[in-house]
Design an enzyme around this catalytic site. Structure first.
Site, PDB file in Angstrom:
ATOM      1  CG  HIS A   5     -29.746  55.243  89.390  1.00  0.00           C
ATOM      2  ND1 HIS A   5     -29.927  56.451  88.979  1.00  0.00           N
ATOM      3  CD2 HIS A   5     -30.838  55.447  90.625  1.00  0.00           C
ATOM      4  CE1 HIS A   5     -30.525  57.628  89.359  1.00  0.00           C
ATOM      5  NE2 HIS A   5     -31.033  56.777  90.568  1.00  0.00           N
TER       6      HIS A   5
ATOM      7  CG  ASP B 117     -13.973  51.899  74.007  1.00  0.00           C
ATOM      8  OD1 ASP B 117     -13.080  51.198  73.740  1.00  0.00           O
ATOM      9  OD2 ASP B 117     -14.834  51.758  75.000  1.00  0.00           O
TER      10      ASP B 117
ATOM     11  CG  ASP C  23     -28.929  55.940  85.905  1.00  0.00           C
ATOM     12  OD1 ASP C  23     -29.846  55.010  86.137  1.00  0.00           O
ATOM     13  OD2 ASP C  23     -28.487  56.889  86.460  1.00  0.00           O
TER      14      ASP C  23
ATOM     15  CG  ASP D 255     -15.197  46.329  75.159  1.00  0.00           C
ATOM     16  OD1 ASP D 255     -14.591  47.401  75.380  1.00  0.00           O
ATOM     17  OD2 ASP D 255     -14.896  45.135  75.609  1.00  0.00           O
TER      18      ASP D 255
ATOM     19  CB  SER E 254     -31.381  59.589  92.548  1.00  0.00           C
ATOM     20  OG  SER E 254     -32.185  58.895  91.884  1.00  0.00           O
TER      21      SER E 254
ATOM     22  CG  ASP F   8     -12.221  48.577  78.349  1.00  0.00           C
ATOM     23  OD1 ASP F   8     -13.138  48.754  77.560  1.00  0.00           O
ATOM     24  OD2 ASP F   8     -11.948  49.777  79.139  1.00  0.00           O
TER      25      ASP F   8
HETATM   26 CA   LIG Z   1     -14.140  49.651  75.640  1.00  0.00          CA
END
Ligand SMILES: [Ca+2]
Length: 483
Positions: free
Chosen positions: A411, A232, A372, A229, A161, A236
């Site tokens: 974060h 990619d 984040d 989701d 941070s 998962d």
């Molecule tokens: Ca995924």
């Protein structure tokens, strides 16, 4: 023979007794305490040194150095702060000490976590921005040398941070201070983060109808992950790179009565603004990136009833120098020039020229969670890209600097992605054994047990499923280019 010499060099008292460090003379330094501490919070015995540094007439920098009485590993680890700092980070020092490090921390030159110290005290702001960290490092190395009879063989910075901002500032401004630098979830775009936070607060409170109550975060989060989701290639529950997904919260617009599972029209607009990032109202250019799909469960940090105080205090006490300043007044057109001018690289750690640090073999590892909710993660990608552009591409940088973007991490940790990892060990292997981190093992815990492990991969690589075996086990993934 070499081993025997090392053993002698690491013996306590080879240099000086702990108490005698109280008489150590260093420039601009008053040593206020030097005593052997032991059995404190189950820490191994250490020599505790406290000092006040005054590199300017208005400086009042407190620092501590903790020196293992036995079993020193011969190395130094400086630890960073959070937010506006204002206190010694004893918790992080304890972690370093347990691993055999001589360690130090500074309050960065003021007490207390806000920014009011900066009003009328430009030298104290410089201390916060970069001077205290460098001064602390120089003095800590001198104290280590005095105590052990020789200085640290290797020096690391480790922070998250604001501590990640301090990390990058050290690499940019004082490239000789460290051999290895870990920049976690960095607030290196300090003014940009302040702008992002106020943008989000304005979006939430534009009118009372815009405000999204926390009980709706879950529905937005589930819809965002659902939309992103599979982009990619693997369902998962994690989004490898949310910038490749376009999620429009309009899918959640209430068809009937308002409730926790849907958004009203004004709330849809507010959520869109959070993802889009701050925009100049005149040019329609993006000023800073927004939060990513996946971040929603932490929106209370920046989209709660009040703006993030780290950000509003920056405008009150640094930019406008008016404690009564109202965040609703910030104009993302006209006020940006002043905001940038006031900083001009003071707190911001955006200089992409890291040749000084890389030139002496320095290694930089940066990490940032894609979920984040306090620092837009694209700020890390943007900085990484700026370094690549400045130094001539990935091939010129790969042996010195790696960025790890953590899917589903919040974060500096937290959230639903693998968020527990040992970046310090990865750094030690890189600096001390020449083994660059091609992947870093990360795990996620539930009820004290690991329920998923996954490698973190050097950006732009992602963890790619091999196609068989559990999707919760790291061994079934390889780091590869995104599809
Ligand atoms: Ca995924």
């Amino acid at each position: 023979m070499r081993i025997a010499l090392l053993a002698v060099a690491c013996m306590p008292g080879f240099g000086a007794s702990c108490e005698s460090l109280g008489g150590l003379a260093l420039p601009d330094t008053t040593i206020t305490l030097a005593e052997t501490a032991g059995n404190v919070n189950d820490l191994p015995p250490f020599c505790r040194v406290a000092a006040t540094l005054r590199p300017s007439s208005d400086s009042d920098i407190r620092m501590e150095v903790w020196l293992p009485v036995a079993g020193w590993n011969g190395k130094y680890q400086a630890v960073g702060n959070g937010g506006w700092a204002g206190s010694i980070n004893s918790a992080a020092m304890a972690q370093a000490l347990r691993r055999g490090y001589a360690t130090s921390s500074t309050d960065t030159g003021h007490a207390g976590g806000g920014a009011s110290f900066a009003l009328g005290h430009p030298e104290k702001l410089i201390d916060y921005a970069y001077r205290s960290e460098h001064e602390m490092t120089v003095k800590a190395k001198a104290m280590i040398a005095a105590f052990y009879g020789s200085g640290p063989k290797i020096s690391y910075w480790n922070g998250c941070s604001a501590g990640g901002k301090q990390a990058l500032k050290e690499a940019q401004r004082y490239p000789a201070d460290f051999d290895g630098i870990i920049a976690g979830s960095p607030a290196h775009n300090w003014t940009g983060r302040a702008e992002a936070a106020v943008w989000i607060a304005q979006a939430m409170h534009k009118d009372p109808a815009s405000y999204i109550p926390p009980e709706k975060y879950r529905a937005i989060h589930d819809a965002a992950v659902d939309a992103c989701d599979a982009v990619d290639g693997l369902k998962d529950g994690l989004v490898d790179d949310p910038t490749r997904c376009r999620f429009d919260p309009k899918v959640l617009e209430c068809k009937g009565a308002d409730g926790p599972a849907c958004l009203t029209g004004p709330q849809v607009e507010a959520a869109r603004r959070i993802y889009a990032g701050a925009m100049n109202p005149r040019t329609k250019q993006q000023v800073v990136p927004g939060l990513e799909p996946g971040s929603e469960l932490g929106w209370a940090t920046m989209a709660g009833p009040q703006p993030l105080s780290i950000a509003s205090e920056h405008f009150k006490y640094v930019v406008f120098k008016d404690p009564a300043w109202d965040y609703r007044k910030l104009n993302f057109g006209g006020d940006m020039a002043l905001t940038e001018k006031v900083d001009s690289g003071l707190i911001d750690a955006l200089d992409p020229d890291l040749r000084g640090f890389f030139g002496h073999g320095g290694k930089l590892v940066q990490y940032h969670g894609w979920n984040d909710w306090q620092i837009p993660p694209r700020m890390s990608v943007n900085y990484y890209q700026s370094v690549l552009e400045t130094l001539g591409g990935a091939g010129k940088v790969r042996d010195s600097y790696r960025l790890f973007m953590a899917p589903g991490m919040g974060h500096c940790g937290g959230s639903e992605g693998p968020n527990t990892f040992d970046m310090l060990s990865a750094m030690e292997q890189w600096v001390e054994q020449g083994k660059a981190p091609d992947k870093v093992m990360a795990s996620h815990m539930r009820d004290g047990k690991v329920d998923r492990s996954r490698p973190l991969c050097p950006y732009p690589q992602v963890a790619k499923y091999k196609g068989s075996g559990s999707i919760d086990e790291a061994g079934n993934f390889v780091c590869a280019a995104p599809r």
